[in-house]
Write a protein that holds these residues in place. Structure first.
Motif, mmCIF file in Angstrom:
data_model
loop_
_atom_site.group_PDB
_atom_site.id
_atom_site.type_symbol
_atom_site.label_atom_id
_atom_site.label_comp_id
_atom_site.label_asym_id
_atom_site.label_seq_id
_atom_site.Cartn_x
_atom_site.Cartn_y
_atom_site.Cartn_z
ATOM 1 N N LEU A 256 -1.825 -16.633 4.965
ATOM 2 C CA LEU A 256 -2.193 -15.502 5.881
ATOM 3 C C LEU A 256 -2.589 -14.124 4.964
ATOM 4 C CD1 LEU A 256 0.078 -16.426 8.720
ATOM 5 C CD2 LEU A 256 -2.302 -17.213 8.432
ATOM 6 N N GLN A 257 -1.750 -13.860 3.913
ATOM 7 C CA GLN A 257 -1.693 -12.703 3.351
ATOM 8 C C GLN A 257 -3.016 -12.381 2.684
ATOM 9 O OE1 GLN A 257 0.407 -11.150 4.152
ATOM 10 N NE2 GLN A 257 2.555 -12.169 4.154
ATOM 11 N N PRO A 258 -3.683 -11.077 2.746
ATOM 12 C CA PRO A 258 -2.972 -9.784 2.894
ATOM 13 C C PRO A 258 -2.945 -9.636 4.232
ATOM 14 C CG PRO A 258 -4.932 -9.239 2.219
ATOM 15 C CD PRO A 258 -4.970 -10.813 1.926
ATOM 16 N N SER A 259 -3.654 -10.200 5.341
ATOM 17 C CA SER A 259 -3.998 -9.722 6.470
ATOM 18 C C SER A 259 -2.811 -9.726 7.379
ATOM 19 C CB SER A 259 -4.800 -10.535 7.148
ATOM 20 O OG SER A 259 -6.112 -10.317 6.731
ATOM 21 N N PHE A 260 -1.489 -10.603 6.902
ATOM 22 C CA PHE A 260 -0.542 -10.722 7.610
ATOM 23 C C PHE A 260 0.757 -10.011 7.052
ATOM 24 C CE2 PHE A 260 3.005 -13.577 9.607
ATOM 25 C CZ PHE A 260 2.632 -13.522 10.925
ATOM 26 N N SER A 261 0.449 -8.754 6.519
ATOM 27 C CA SER A 261 1.454 -7.960 5.916
ATOM 28 C C SER A 261 1.273 -6.710 6.263
ATOM 29 C CB SER A 261 1.374 -7.967 4.423
ATOM 30 O OG SER A 261 0.242 -7.558 3.825
ATOM 31 N N ARG A 262 2.419 -5.856 6.162
ATOM 32 C CA ARG A 262 2.331 -4.291 6.618
ATOM 33 C C ARG A 262 1.407 -3.604 5.588
ATOM 34 N NH1 ARG A 262 7.166 0.098 7.351
ATOM 35 N NH2 ARG A 262 6.066 1.843 8.267
ATOM 36 N N GLY A 263 0.417 -2.805 6.192
ATOM 37 C CA GLY A 263 -0.616 -2.251 5.641
ATOM 38 C C GLY A 263 -1.334 -2.966 4.785
ATOM 39 N N GLN A 264 -1.357 -4.395 5.256
ATOM 40 C CA GLN A 264 -2.198 -5.369 4.760
ATOM 41 C C GLN A 264 -2.224 -5.515 3.260
ATOM 42 O OE1 GLN A 264 -5.974 -5.357 6.746
ATOM 43 N NE2 GLN A 264 -5.045 -5.790 8.726
ATOM 44 N N ASP A 265 -1.098 -4.972 2.507
ATOM 45 C CA ASP A 265 -1.069 -4.987 1.216
ATOM 46 C C ASP A 265 -0.701 -6.363 0.379
ATOM 47 O OD1 ASP A 265 1.411 -5.112 1.525
ATOM 48 O OD2 ASP A 265 2.094 -3.311 0.951
ATOM 49 N N GLY A 266 -0.572 -7.254 1.180
ATOM 50 C CA GLY A 266 -0.171 -8.499 0.703
ATOM 51 C C GLY A 266 1.208 -8.798 0.212
ATOM 52 N N THR A 267 2.176 -8.099 0.591
ATOM 53 C CA THR A 267 3.693 -7.997 0.374
ATOM 54 C C THR A 267 4.132 -8.186 1.611
ATOM 55 O OG1 THR A 267 3.845 -5.858 -0.090
ATOM 56 C CG2 THR A 267 3.196 -7.082 -1.920
ATOM 57 N N GLY A 268 5.415 -8.870 1.509
ATOM 58 C CA GLY A 268 6.127 -9.039 2.708
ATOM 59 C C GLY A 268 5.181 -9.754 3.957
ATOM 60 N N SER A 269 5.841 -9.642 5.205
ATOM 61 C CA SER A 269 5.377 -10.221 6.339
ATOM 62 C C SER A 269 5.816 -9.531 7.732
ATOM 63 C CB SER A 269 5.932 -11.814 6.465
ATOM 64 O OG SER A 269 5.680 -12.319 7.909
ATOM 65 N N ILE A 270 4.745 -9.397 8.448
ATOM 66 C CA ILE A 270 5.027 -8.720 9.764
ATOM 67 C C ILE A 270 5.717 -9.489 10.757
ATOM 68 C CG2 ILE A 270 3.413 -6.911 9.527
ATOM 69 C CD1 ILE A 270 1.387 -8.637 11.092
ATOM 70 N N ALA A 271 6.205 -10.718 10.404
ATOM 71 C CA ALA A 271 7.054 -11.583 11.232
ATOM 72 C C ALA A 271 8.383 -11.636 10.824
ATOM 73 C CB ALA A 271 6.135 -12.954 11.183
ATOM 74 N N GLY A 272 8.765 -10.879 10.018
ATOM 75 C CA GLY A 272 10.197 -10.884 9.606
ATOM 76 C C GLY A 272 11.410 -10.285 10.573
ATOM 77 N N ALA A 273 12.368 -10.196 10.474
ATOM 78 C CA ALA A 273 13.518 -9.669 11.325
ATOM 79 C C ALA A 273 13.164 -8.173 11.270
ATOM 80 C CB ALA A 273 14.895 -10.118 10.523
ATOM 81 N N LYS A 274 13.512 -7.657 12.499
ATOM 82 C CA LYS A 274 13.523 -6.222 12.788
ATOM 83 C C LYS A 274 14.300 -5.579 13.717
ATOM 84 C CE LYS A 274 11.068 -2.228 11.654
ATOM 85 N NZ LYS A 274 9.777 -2.119 11.996
ATOM 86 N N VAL A 275 14.937 -4.570 13.793
ATOM 87 C CA VAL A 275 15.536 -3.794 14.965
ATOM 88 C C VAL A 275 14.727 -2.989 15.682
ATOM 89 C CG1 VAL A 275 17.565 -2.407 15.687
ATOM 90 C CG2 VAL A 275 17.727 -4.136 13.891
ATOM 91 N N VAL A 276 14.216 -3.287 16.833
ATOM 92 C CA VAL A 276 13.364 -2.631 17.534
ATOM 93 C C VAL A 276 14.146 -1.453 18.407
ATOM 94 C CG1 VAL A 276 11.348 -2.652 19.154
ATOM 95 C CG2 VAL A 276 11.582 -4.099 17.188
ATOM 96 N N PHE A 277 13.642 -0.301 18.791
ATOM 97 C CA PHE A 277 14.307 0.646 19.755
ATOM 98 C C PHE A 277 13.121 0.884 20.584
ATOM 99 C CE2 PHE A 277 16.407 1.450 15.650
ATOM 100 C CZ PHE A 277 17.789 1.308 15.981
ATOM 101 N N ALA A 278 13.485 1.263 21.998
ATOM 102 C CA ALA A 278 12.529 1.493 22.876
ATOM 103 C C ALA A 278 13.232 2.430 23.988
ATOM 104 C CB ALA A 278 12.231 0.213 23.720
ATOM 105 N N LEU A 279 12.459 3.249 24.483
ATOM 106 C CA LEU A 279 12.470 4.307 25.445
ATOM 107 C C LEU A 279 11.478 4.242 26.554
ATOM 108 C CD1 LEU A 279 13.984 6.720 26.791
ATOM 109 C CD2 LEU A 279 12.719 8.373 25.553
ATOM 110 N N THR A 280 11.886 3.657 27.895
ATOM 111 C CA THR A 280 11.240 3.514 28.933
ATOM 112 C C THR A 280 11.419 4.188 30.143
ATOM 113 O OG1 THR A 280 11.098 1.273 28.111
ATOM 114 C CG2 THR A 280 10.197 1.471 30.274
ATOM 115 N N ALA A 281 10.131 4.724 30.956
ATOM 116 C CA ALA A 281 10.455 5.400 32.159
ATOM 117 C C ALA A 281 9.782 4.491 33.099
ATOM 118 C CB ALA A 281 9.857 6.719 32.179
#
Length: 283
Positions: A256-281
């Motif tokens: 799927l690379q490079p379309s499936f990487s951050r910045g579409q640079d062909g490295t890494g994957s945007i489906a990897g582990a991540k800690v996500v923070f949120a603020l909701t009203a």
């Protein structure tokens, strides 16, 4: 559920109001609810839609006492594909909720995923059904969503390189997708925190569709989430943190690379582990 922290106070207030006064203020036949929020990464079924960057999100729902409801929800986009030139996702939602059994709720509806400013072949519709209820202090939801064959779900590219070069290998291809999931949430006594968990499984359109979009880019994968939320007392604000991940390996994502990487640079994957923070009203 976003107003769950207000229910105890509301019940006490009603208990203190004379019966006649309560009769003068019957439940409204139509209610409006919604929320606005900021997240550190917009993850859709475990995959980043905002190039692992901040996203502003919000929506509202209009519900009738009969159980019929309509709503909308939106978020900014970036990174994974161009969605036909769109930088925004706008969902239109309609459905029907009805109580079943002992405290359960059945919710049947459909979501139309739109990408304003893009091309029509990136939009798609996905009917769903959800069953929710409680088991002791735990709130549980099980759901299934099936998107029938549409161009937005077809594998138009043989690989990510074709997508990066804008060369369609199978223009006009159509595909479908099935997603099943389960959610659980429970308050942690004495903390004001709510623990939450999610697990889901996608199966369907293997590959990248028009403008490098996809719902299940590797054809079949699982995603999960573990987190906690804290509702700030006497405010509509909720802060949350969650660990999000998928079982999409680097090897599976390679084509799927490079379309499936951050910045579409062909490295890494945007489906990897991540800690996500949120603020909701909520409102």
């Amino acid at each position: 559920m976003k107003y769950a922290f207000l229910l105890p106070a509301a019940m006490l207030a009603l208990a203190a109001v004379p019966a006649a006064a309560q009769e003068e203020a019957p439940p409204k036949p139509v209610t409006v609810s919604g929320s606005v929020g900021l997240v550190s990464d917009y993850r859709f079924r475990g995959v980043s839609q905002s190039d692992e960057n901040l996203a502003v999100q919000g929506g509202f729902t209009i519900a009738h006492e009969s159980g019929v409801y309509i709503g909308t929800w939106g978020s900014n986009l970036a990174g994974w594909g161009t969605f036909g030139g769109a930088n925004m996702e706008l969902d239109l939602i309609a459905g029907f909720k009805t109580p079943i059994g002992d405290g359960g709720t059945l919710d049947i509806g459909a979501t139309w995923y739109m990408y304003p400013g893009g091309f029509d072949n990136t939009d798609f519709i996905e009917p769903y059904a959800k069953l929710s209820g409680t088991a002791g202090p735990v709130s549980l939801t099980a759901g299934v969503a099936y998107a029938p064959k549409q161009e937005a779900l077809g594998a138009w590219y043989a690989n990510g390189t074709s997508a990066a070069n804008g060369v369609y290998d199978r223009p006009g291809a159509k595909g479908d997708n099935l997603y099943v999931w389960g959610d659980a949430a429970a308050g942690i006594p004495g903390t004001g925190l709510t623990a939450k968990a999610h697990i889901g499984a996608s199966s369907g359109n293997k590959g990248l569709g028009p403008f490098a979009t996809s719902v299940a880019p590797t054809g079949a994968y699982a995603d999960w989430l573990l987190g906690v939320d804290y509702t700030i007392p006497s405010t509509p604000l909720t802060v949350g943190v969650a660990y999000v991940d998928t079982n999409i390996s680097d090897r599976e994502a390679a084509y799927l690379q490079p379309s499936f990487s951050r910045g579409q640079d062909g490295t890494g994957s945007i489906a990897g582990a991540k800690v996500v923070f949120a603020l909701t009203a909520a409102f």
